[in-house]
Design a protein around this motif. Sequence first.
Motif, PDB file in Angstrom:
ATOM      1  N   THR A  66       0.833  -1.203   0.000  1.00 40.66           N
ATOM      2  CA  THR A  66       0.000   0.000   0.000  1.00 40.66           C
ATOM      3  C   THR A  66       0.868   1.254   0.000  1.00 40.66           C
ATOM      4  O   THR A  66       0.594   2.219  -0.713  1.00 40.66           O
ATOM      5  N   ALA A  67       1.928   1.218   0.796  1.00 39.17           N
ATOM      6  CA  ALA A  67       2.833   2.366   0.841  1.00 39.17           C
ATOM      7  C   ALA A  67       3.452   2.619  -0.537  1.00 39.17           C
ATOM      8  O   ALA A  67       3.607   3.766  -0.961  1.00 39.17           O
ATOM      9  N   SER A  68       3.795   1.545  -1.234  1.00 39.87           N
ATOM     10  CA  SER A  68       4.386   1.689  -2.565  1.00 39.87           C
ATOM     11  C   SER A  68       3.403   2.346  -3.534  1.00 39.87           C
ATOM     12  O   SER A  68       3.793   3.193  -4.347  1.00 39.87           O
ATOM     13  N   LYS A  69       2.135   1.975  -3.437  1.00 37.45           N
ATOM     14  CA  LYS A  69       1.123   2.589  -4.306  1.00 37.45           C
ATOM     15  C   LYS A  69       0.999   4.085  -4.011  1.00 37.45           C
ATOM     16  O   LYS A  69       0.875   4.899  -4.928  1.00 37.45           O
ATOM     17  N   LEU A  70       1.020   4.452  -2.744  1.00 35.83           N
ATOM     18  CA  LEU A  70       0.939   5.868  -2.374  1.00 35.83           C
ATOM     19  C   LEU A  70       2.137   6.640  -2.918  1.00 35.83           C
ATOM     20  O   LEU A  70       1.987   7.754  -3.436  1.00 35.83           O
ATOM     21  N   VAL A  71       3.313   6.050  -2.824  1.00 34.53           N
ATOM     22  CA  VAL A  71       4.516   6.720  -3.322  1.00 34.53           C
ATOM     23  C   VAL A  71       4.449   6.873  -4.839  1.00 34.53           C
ATOM     24  O   VAL A  71       4.847   7.923  -5.387  1.00 34.53           O
ATOM     25  N   GLN A  72       3.938   5.869  -5.528  1.00 35.18           N
ATOM     26  CA  GLN A  72       3.819   5.980  -6.990  1.00 35.18           C
ATOM     27  C   GLN A  72       2.848   7.090  -7.388  1.00 35.18           C
ATOM     28  O   GLN A  72       3.082   7.817  -8.365  1.00 35.18           O
ATOM     29  N   ILE A  73       1.767   7.250  -6.623  1.00 32.08           N
ATOM     30  CA  ILE A  73       0.840   8.363  -6.879  1.00 32.08           C
ATOM     31  C   ILE A  73       1.569   9.693  -6.698  1.00 32.08           C
ATOM     32  O   ILE A  73       1.439  10.608  -7.513  1.00 32.08           O
ATOM     33  N   ALA A  74       2.348   9.780  -5.627  1.00 32.13           N
ATOM     34  CA  ALA A  74       3.091  11.018  -5.360  1.00 32.13           C
ATOM     35  C   ALA A  74       4.088  11.316  -6.471  1.00 32.13           C
ATOM     36  O   ALA A  74       4.239  12.471  -6.892  1.00 32.13           O
ATOM     37  N   GLU A  75       4.756  10.282  -6.958  1.00 28.14           N
ATOM     38  CA  GLU A  75       5.757  10.489  -8.010  1.00 28.14           C
ATOM     39  C   GLU A  75       5.109  11.016  -9.288  1.00 28.14           C
ATOM     40  O   GLU A  75       5.670  11.890  -9.969  1.00 28.14           O
ATOM     41  N   ARG A  76       3.925  10.520  -9.596  1.00 27.06           N
ATOM     42  CA  ARG A  76       3.208  11.038 -10.770  1.00 27.06           C
ATOM     43  C   ARG A  76       2.781  12.479 -10.555  1.00 27.06           C
ATOM     44  O   ARG A  76       2.879  13.327 -11.448  1.00 27.06           O
ATOM     45  N   ALA A  77       2.316  12.788  -9.348  1.00 26.00           N
ATOM     46  CA  ALA A  77       1.866  14.150  -9.058  1.00 26.00           C
ATOM     47  C   ALA A  77       3.034  15.129  -9.070  1.00 26.00           C
ATOM     48  O   ALA A  77       2.888  16.275  -9.506  1.00 26.00           O
ATOM     49  N   ARG A  78       4.198  14.694  -8.605  1.00 28.91           N
ATOM     50  CA  ARG A  78       5.364  15.583  -8.562  1.00 28.91           C
ATOM     51  C   ARG A  78       5.829  15.975  -9.959  1.00 28.91           C
ATOM     52  O   ARG A  78       6.446  17.024 -10.131  1.00 28.91           O
TER      53      ARG A  78
END
Length: 263
Positions: A192-204
């Motif tokens: 789950t943490a990895s999915k959240l980080v991937q969302i953040a990377e796309r947003a950044r």
Amino acid sequence: MTDYLVPEEPYYRGVGDEIAMYEAAYEIRMPMMLKGPTGCGKTRFVEHMAWKLGKPLITVACNEDMTASDLLGRFLLDANGTRWQDGPLTLAARFGAICYLDEVVEARQDTTVAIHPLTDNRRILPLERKGEVVKAHPDFQLVVSYNPGYQSVMKDLKQSTKQRFGALDFDYPTHDIEVEIVSHESGVDAETASKLVQIAERARNLKGHGLDEGLSTRMLVYAGSLIAKGIEPLKACRVALVRPITDDVDMRDALDAAVTTYF
């Protein structure tokens, strides 16, 4: 000063040599400047280092209305007349704490000039209103932080101030380290943490293309904490990630779509 000691070790995951560099800087009492985006761990780092060094930490959240008196101190009226009350900077200098000025560029330039005598070989703090010159305690150190992404001509530190500090650059951690941080701080599993980080990377990647700032590690921890409490991931991400960062309808839709991709 015991009230200002950090009672428990704050979790901080080192990402480079910043811990060793700070320890060396503290040994020579070099004033330090932490530069990096919002929510990337600057404040947590200072808390961790204060705990590690066993030194009191006095934190000041700077703002545009803050005056020199807010930092240095002022005379107050009480039943017995007037009395002097030290400000946070004076308190730290007098008794040997680490003074952390968070988002220092938010303070007025005439206020930040007050720190100059403490940040060179003099290590003194003149209190003109009181007629006293405070000699900094041997343990005193000044640390400031700010977000370079919000610099402007009207809101930036003077060169005469910047050049009094050593500087450490902070940024969002690499993927694996950020996953570790989010999982540890929020209590969600690594997947789950990895999915959240991937969302953040796309947003950044949208910073400067519709977003003023990317999703911070702090925001990911908030989202993960909601998920750990049983909130549906889609709703948790909308509340903790999407809605706080933008009011633009199209950008919200784009971020919602990114969240849907992973949850």
